[in-house]
Design an enzyme around this catalytic site. Structure first.
Site, short mmCIF file in Angstrom:
data_model
loop_
_atom_site.label_atom_id
_atom_site.label_comp_id
_atom_site.label_asym_id
_atom_site.label_seq_id
_atom_site.Cartn_x
_atom_site.Cartn_y
_atom_site.Cartn_z
CD GLU A 1 -3.25 -0.90 1.94
OE1 GLU A 1 -3.25 0.00 2.79
OE2 GLU A 1 -4.20 -1.69 1.78
CD GLU B 1 -3.82 -5.90 3.70
OE1 GLU B 1 -4.62 -5.09 4.22
OE2 GLU B 1 -2.59 -5.74 3.72
C1 BG6 Z 1 -4.55 -2.11 4.99
C2 BG6 Z 1 -3.19 -2.44 5.53
O1 BG6 Z 1 -4.60 -0.75 4.75
O2 BG6 Z 1 -5.66 -2.34 5.76
C3 BG6 Z 1 -3.18 -3.29 6.78
O3 BG6 Z 1 -2.37 -3.00 4.54
C4 BG6 Z 1 -4.32 -2.87 7.67
O4 BG6 Z 1 -1.92 -3.16 7.38
C5 BG6 Z 1 -5.62 -3.14 6.93
O5 BG6 Z 1 -4.33 -3.45 8.93
C6 BG6 Z 1 -6.86 -2.82 7.73
O6 BG6 Z 1 -6.82 -1.50 8.13
P1 BG6 Z 1 -6.90 -1.05 9.65
O7 BG6 Z 1 -6.61 0.40 9.62
O8 BG6 Z 1 -8.27 -1.38 10.08
O9 BG6 Z 1 -5.86 -1.83 10.37
#
Ligand code: BG6
Length: 469
Positions: free
Chosen positions: A165, A368
């Site tokens: 990201e 993800e």
């Molecule tokens: C993504 C990241 O932006 O989203 C992760 O690559 C992150 O590291 C995931 O944990 C979920 O976002 P958040 O802010 O809820 O942890």
């Protein structure tokens, strides 16, 4: 487009799960690990730090066994740069190499494919003190770090992800905790950092191909479809602007080695254009990814901006505030929101898969996707996370529709394989299939508990996506 019959998931589809080092490992200063920018950042009040996280560093064997029980074909995790090079470069930390050797061996022992993110937000603090990504020397440090990883782990790791990201570090780095608070003229500085990261990424891809001809490497940005708030032509144009700034700037460079024209014009108008040294564009043009990995949580909606909005914060990865004169964040009346204000849009996932494939024609892997929620641990060690099952089921269905549309997808690694600490919303915002028994400030016994979604995902994997009920 409706499909009478959906295409099945490919035979060797990489069903798995994702984590990142600093969010899951803990052991923040053990065995010679140096501090990263995340270790040195301030945390929002009421949320835990990352010192212990899920204690995966000490419990990885138990965790990998649970992933294997779920039937994981792949596990996507990141390597902490500061375990390998506590100061970012210089002397290699043997203990760090040893830990990841053991981890990779353990993963492979269970027949799981390791997918390694080289850098996931946790830049060594020692490099930050020398200017971080504003300093071109960080490109060399990153290349050197990549060489070390390829040398030590390249015999067992076939899939590499360059940078997690990068686009979110540039657009929402303050929320995530990656922005140096001492930056002067931060926006301009960030786009210079962005350029350096793009060059570093290109070098990593070229180096990987040279050192490990059988391995595959690709970028891992956060890419989501951008809707216009209405069919008003100005709203459509704003969506087009934001898509270029948020998505295509990163992928056009990774794949074609050129700055997207709309994004570049935006940089010119704002006075954010980076300094490009002789040779940079050649490096960028000569490197090619083998696939595109991307993270998707929700779509975004924007409207035309009249230039007068009061924009004084950056939102986060999925709360778009806007930029006067360029686009204005809007909410989508057709979508529900999760407990943290992120909209839920499975159909947008299909659209995103189609858009990326249509532009680049490279195989895609989802690194993800998932639902952050406050889970309740009920008596008898039960976690009834039906909302998470519903979220993932709807997204997997849309992924299959995208495959039926002709999009080439070879893996799905939702966030997160196991509970871990959110970037800025603590451990209470959980994503995992496996519950980690701890609270924000009470570490309790950190024991692992299978959630309902664990059993559900196991059945999804064993049926190769045919049984989503
Ligand atoms: C993504 C990241 O932006 O989203 C992760 O690559 C992150 O590291 C995931 O944990 C979920 O976002 P958040 O802010 O809820 O942890």
């Amino acid at each position: 487009m409706k499909h009478e019959q959906r295409k099945p998931f490919p035979k060797d589809f990489l069903w798995g799960g994702s984590t990142s080092a600093y969010q899951v490992e803990g052991a923040w200063n053990e065995d010679g690990k140096g501090p990263s920018v995340i270790d040195m950042a301030k945390y929002p009040e009421g949320t835990t730090d990352f010192k212990v996280a899920s204690d995966h560093y000490h419990r990885y064997k138990e965790d990998i066994a649970l992933f294997a029980e779920m039937g994981f074909k792949a596990y996507r995790f990141s390597i902490a740069w500061t375990r390998i090079y506590p100061n970012g470069d210089g002397e290699v930390n043997r203990k760090g190499i040893e830990f990841y050797n053991n981890l990779i061996n353990e993963i492979r022992k269970h027949g799981i494919e390791p997918i390694v993110t080289i850098y996931h937000f946790d830049l060594p603090f020692a490099l930050q003190e020398k200017g971080g990504w504003s300093n071109r020397e960080t490109i060399d440090a990153y290349e050197n770090y990549c060489r070390t990883l390829f040398e030590h782990f390249g015999d067992r790791v076939k899939y590499w992800l360059t940078i997690n990201e990068q686009n979110m570090m540039i657009l929402h780095g303050e929320a995530i905790g990656t922005v140096d608070p001492n930056l002067k003229n931060p926006k301009k500085a960030l786009y210079q950092q962005n350029h350096h990261m793009l060059v570093a990424q290109a070098k990593a891809m070229a180096l990987c191909h040279q050192m490990l001809p059988d391995a595959k490497i690709g970028p891992a940005p956060n890419i989501v479809t951008i809707y216009p708030a209405s069919s008003k032509p100005e709203d459509v144009l704003a969506a087009n602007n934001y898509a270029a700034i948020r998505n295509w700037l990163y992928l056009d460079m990774a794949v074609y080695g050129r700055y997207n024209n709309i994004a570049w014009t935006y940089l010119e108008q704002k006075g954010y254009t980076p300094t490009i040294l002789e040779g940079d564009m050649e490096i960028l043009q000569n490197a090619k990814p083998d696939f595109i990995a991307f993270n998707y949580y929700t779509s975004q909606t924007v409207a035309a901006s009249d230039g007068k909005e009061d924009v004084n914060h950056t939102g986060d990865q999925h709360i778009t505030v806007g930029e006067p004169g360029v686009y204005k964040g809007a909410s989508n009346p057709h979508l529900k929101k999760n407990e943290f204000g992120w909209e839920i849009d499975p159909v947008g996932f299909r659209t995103t898969l189609r858009e990326i494939y249509d532009r680049y024609h490279l195989p895609l892997i989802v690194t993800e996707n998932g639902l952050g929620a406050i889970d309740q641990l009920e008596e008898g060690d039960v976690i009834n996370d039906t909302y998470r099952i519903e979220f993932l089921r709807n997204h997997i269905e849309q992924m299959q529709l995208a495959i039926s549309d002709g999009v080439e997808v070879f893996g799905f690694c939702p966030w997160s394989a196991i509970d871990l600490v959110s970037t800025h919303q603590g451990i209470s915002k959980r994503y995992g299939f496996i519950y980690v028994n701890r609270d924000e400030f009470d570490l309790k016994d950190l024991r692992r508990i299978r959630k309902q979604s664990f059993y559900w995902y196991k059945q999804v994997i064993s049926s190769n996506g045919a049984n989503l009920d």
